[in-house]
Write a protein that holds these residues in place. Structure first.
Motif, PDB file in Angstrom:
ATOM      1  N   LEU A 160     -40.181 -35.691 -41.199  1.00 18.33           N
ATOM      2  CA  LEU A 160     -40.050 -34.274 -40.861  1.00 18.33           C
ATOM      3  C   LEU A 160     -40.099 -34.049 -39.354  1.00 18.33           C
ATOM      4  O   LEU A 160     -40.794 -34.747 -38.631  1.00 18.33           O
ATOM      5  N   GLN A 161     -39.344 -33.040 -38.924  1.00 18.82           N
ATOM      6  CA  GLN A 161     -39.406 -32.591 -37.543  1.00 18.82           C
ATOM      7  C   GLN A 161     -40.363 -31.406 -37.469  1.00 18.82           C
ATOM      8  O   GLN A 161     -40.631 -30.751 -38.474  1.00 18.82           O
ATOM      9  N   ASP A 162     -40.854 -31.118 -36.276  1.00 15.59           N
ATOM     10  CA  ASP A 162     -41.727 -29.962 -36.091  1.00 15.59           C
ATOM     11  C   ASP A 162     -40.982 -28.658 -36.318  1.00 15.59           C
ATOM     12  O   ASP A 162     -41.537 -27.681 -36.793  1.00 15.59           O
ATOM     13  N   ARG A 163     -39.689 -28.653 -35.951  1.00 19.09           N
ATOM     14  CA  ARG A 163     -38.871 -27.455 -36.146  1.00 19.09           C
ATOM     15  C   ARG A 163     -37.430 -27.893 -36.366  1.00 19.09           C
ATOM     16  O   ARG A 163     -37.049 -29.001 -36.019  1.00 19.09           O
ATOM     17  N   TYR A 164     -36.649 -27.010 -36.947  1.00 16.62           N
ATOM     18  CA  TYR A 164     -35.243 -27.277 -37.235  1.00 16.62           C
ATOM     19  C   TYR A 164     -34.388 -26.154 -36.688  1.00 16.62           C
ATOM     20  O   TYR A 164     -34.818 -24.992 -36.655  1.00 16.62           O
TER      21      TYR A 164
ATOM     22  N   PRO B 245     -41.232 -42.793 -37.360  1.00 17.40           N
ATOM     23  CA  PRO B 245     -41.042 -41.422 -36.861  1.00 17.40           C
ATOM     24  C   PRO B 245     -39.559 -41.073 -36.741  1.00 17.40           C
ATOM     25  O   PRO B 245     -38.748 -41.876 -36.293  1.00 17.40           O
TER      26      PRO B 245
ATOM     27  N   SER C 249     -38.786 -29.399 -46.424  1.00 13.40           N
ATOM     28  CA  SER C 249     -38.707 -29.215 -44.977  1.00 13.40           C
ATOM     29  C   SER C 249     -40.071 -29.034 -44.332  1.00 13.40           C
ATOM     30  O   SER C 249     -40.175 -28.947 -43.113  1.00 13.40           O
ATOM     31  N   THR C 250     -41.108 -28.974 -45.152  1.00 10.63           N
ATOM     32  CA  THR C 250     -42.494 -28.926 -44.686  1.00 10.63           C
ATOM     33  C   THR C 250     -43.284 -29.923 -45.528  1.00 10.63           C
ATOM     34  O   THR C 250     -42.836 -30.309 -46.617  1.00 10.63           O
TER      35      THR C 250
ATOM     36  N   ASP D  14     -48.677 -38.519 -45.012  1.00  9.85           N
ATOM     37  CA  ASP D  14     -48.012 -38.470 -43.719  1.00  9.85           C
ATOM     38  C   ASP D  14     -46.507 -38.373 -43.971  1.00  9.85           C
ATOM     39  O   ASP D  14     -45.970 -39.060 -44.838  1.00  9.85           O
ATOM     40  N   GLU D  15     -45.818 -37.526 -43.240  1.00 11.61           N
ATOM     41  CA  GLU D  15     -44.386 -37.299 -43.439  1.00 11.61           C
ATOM     42  C   GLU D  15     -43.632 -37.464 -42.116  1.00 11.61           C
ATOM     43  O   GLU D  15     -43.145 -36.487 -41.537  1.00 11.61           O
ATOM     44  N   PRO D  16     -43.507 -38.693 -41.612  1.00 18.64           N
ATOM     45  CA  PRO D  16     -42.827 -38.883 -40.325  1.00 18.64           C
ATOM     46  C   PRO D  16     -41.341 -38.546 -40.341  1.00 18.64           C
ATOM     47  O   PRO D  16     -40.713 -38.469 -39.287  1.00 18.64           O
TER      48      PRO D  16
END
Length: 173
Positions: A108-112, A46, A97-98, A104-106
């Motif tokens: 990536l963040q939920d938002r930037y 993560p 970015s999505t 699974d793309e750990p």
């Protein structure tokens, strides 16, 4: 520190694969110090626990160029958001970015914070393909470009896994 490039490999990759060693050799020949670190946690650990390890393992300054491929390019978004300096250039090859597919793309963040990311690189370049088999395609590049500006280069080169990558060599001054 001088002119330096850090090349971040993609998911489940290694620094000796595909075009990474070729680009490193080309840039060294042009006077850059080049790091090609192996970060096996890229896109498997993560981002919240992985990113601090990456930040601690490297130093960054105004002369640093960051190159990331695939999961390594996605990593650059989080990295730029957390840097305390503005680097010279960030080149995201097959970046996203999505989630680009069902995997699974750990990384990536939920938002930037797009404004912070934009402020942490004097030049941003996105290199994406219309035929990326993993979904890290031109639409992903366009979405980042729309939020961050910079330069968007659209090719027809799949996931950019050849032994050379002339376009990136030409994009780094």
């Amino acid at each position: 520190m001088g002119r330096r490039v850090v090349i971040f490999h993609g998911t489940r990759a290694e620094p000796a694969w595909i075009w990474y060693p070729w680009l490193a050799d080309r840039l060294r020949g042009r006077g850059y110090d080049v790091e090609t670190p192996h970060h096996p946690g890229t896109n498997t650990e993560p981002i919240a626990t992985f990113l601090p390890k990456v930040l601690a393992a490297h130093s960054f300054d105004a002369d640093t160029v960051l190159v990331g491929h695939s999961g390594g390019a996605a990593l650059l978004l989080a990295l730029l958001e957390r840097l305390e300096v503005t680097v010279a250039q960030a080149v995201l090859v097959a970046g996203y970015s999505t989630p680009p597919n069902d995997a699974d793309e750990p990384v990536l963040q939920d938002r930037y914070d797009w404004d912070v990311i934009r402020s942490r690189a004097r030049e941003l370049v996105f290199v994406n393909s219309v035929t990326d088999e993993f979904g890290c395609d031109a639409e992903q590049g366009r979405a980042m470009f729309d939020r961050l500006g910079g330069t968007l280069v659209v090719r027809d080169d799949g996931h950019f896994v050849s032994e050379t990558l002339e376009i990136v060599d030409r994009l780094i001054p």
